[in-house]
Write a protein that holds these residues in place. Structure first.
Motif, PDB file in Angstrom:
ATOM      1  N   GLU A  46       0.834  -1.205   0.000  1.00  0.00           N
ATOM      2  CA  GLU A  46       0.000   0.000   0.000  1.00  0.00           C
ATOM      3  C   GLU A  46       0.866   1.251   0.000  1.00  0.00           C
ATOM      4  OE1 GLU A  46      -2.894  -0.154   3.184  1.00  0.00           O
ATOM      5  OE2 GLU A  46      -3.495  -2.185   2.604  1.00  0.00           O
ATOM      6  N   ASN A  49       2.406   1.626  -3.467  1.00  0.00           N
ATOM      7  CA  ASN A  49       1.384   2.077  -4.415  1.00  0.00           C
ATOM      8  C   ASN A  49       1.083   3.565  -4.232  1.00  0.00           C
ATOM      9  OD1 ASN A  49      -0.490   1.523  -6.560  1.00  0.00           O
ATOM     10  ND2 ASN A  49      -2.104   1.755  -5.035  1.00  0.00           N
ATOM     11  N   SER A  50       0.997   4.020  -2.981  1.00  0.00           N
ATOM     12  CA  SER A  50       0.715   5.440  -2.746  1.00  0.00           C
ATOM     13  C   SER A  50       1.893   6.319  -3.167  1.00  0.00           C
ATOM     14  CB  SER A  50       0.355   5.688  -1.275  1.00  0.00           C
ATOM     15  OG  SER A  50       1.474   5.526  -0.436  1.00  0.00           O
ATOM     16  N   ASN A  53       1.875   6.202  -7.189  1.00  0.00           N
ATOM     17  CA  ASN A  53       0.627   6.755  -7.719  1.00  0.00           C
ATOM     18  C   ASN A  53       0.085   7.776  -6.726  1.00  0.00           C
ATOM     19  OD1 ASN A  53       0.425   4.915 -10.053  1.00  0.00           O
ATOM     20  ND2 ASN A  53       0.109   3.347  -8.499  1.00  0.00           N
ATOM     21  N   PRO A  54       0.780   8.922  -6.565  1.00  0.00           N
ATOM     22  CA  PRO A  54       0.408   9.857  -5.498  1.00  0.00           C
ATOM     23  C   PRO A  54      -0.955  10.528  -5.673  1.00  0.00           C
ATOM     24  CG  PRO A  54       2.111  10.796  -6.879  1.00  0.00           C
ATOM     25  CD  PRO A  54       1.922   9.380  -7.327  1.00  0.00           C
TER      26      PRO A  54
END
Length: 160
Positions: A46, A49-50, A53-54
């Motif tokens: 997670e 991913n953050s 893909n901000p």
């Protein structure tokens, strides 16, 4: 063996306390340990991913040069072969629920690492916040690694 398989996900340097299971430890305690390890892997997934893909128009950090991003990716890359070993271990090591979750996490991890690889291969100075300042170079300077452009002219002799 069960002892070998129970320590597959988290290594000593992972920051997760993971005592080795001893032969004869039941599947429930092995599953509990694996569930905790999987939760850590999911948390790191997670986070990764953050980071890549901000959203909200925020610039994405460089996958190639940002140390924090590289550390999270490195952790996930180290977990992937361990998960495969666990999934390929002798039957009966994991209960059905833990085995199903392990397959699910492995599938999501593979997809995330494929996305990371694609982003790293397509990363340019204009698409990342860390590389953007490096893209601007002083006027007249030449990039020593730019093999497509001719070398700069030689400096005139000092006594000319």
């Amino acid at each position: 063996t069960m002892a070998d398989s129970s320590d597959l996900l988290m290594s000593e340097g992972s920051g997760v306390a993971s005592p080795a299971a001893t032969p004869g430890t039941n599947t429930v305690s092995t599953d509990t340990k694996i569930e905790k390890d999987l939760a850590v892997v999911e948390e790191k997934m997670e986070l990764c991913n953050s980071m890549i893909n901000p959203g909200d128009g925020m610039p994405r950090p460089s996958i190639q040069t940002d140390e924090t991003v590289r550390a999270v990716i490195g952790f996930l890359e180290a977990c992937q072969p361990r998960m495969l070993e666990l999934l390929n271990a002798d039957e009966g090591v994991l209960g059905p629920s833990a085995l199903e979750r392990c397959f699910s996490v492995q599938e999501r991890l593979t997809k995330l690492l494929e996305q990371v690889e694609t982003l790293a291969l397509t990363e340019t100075g204009a698409s990342t916040s860390a590389a953007a300042p490096a893209a601007a170079s002083p006027a007249g300077s030449s990039d020593l690694l730019d093999f497509d452009s001719p070398p700069p002219p030689a400096a005139p002799p000092a006594n000319a």
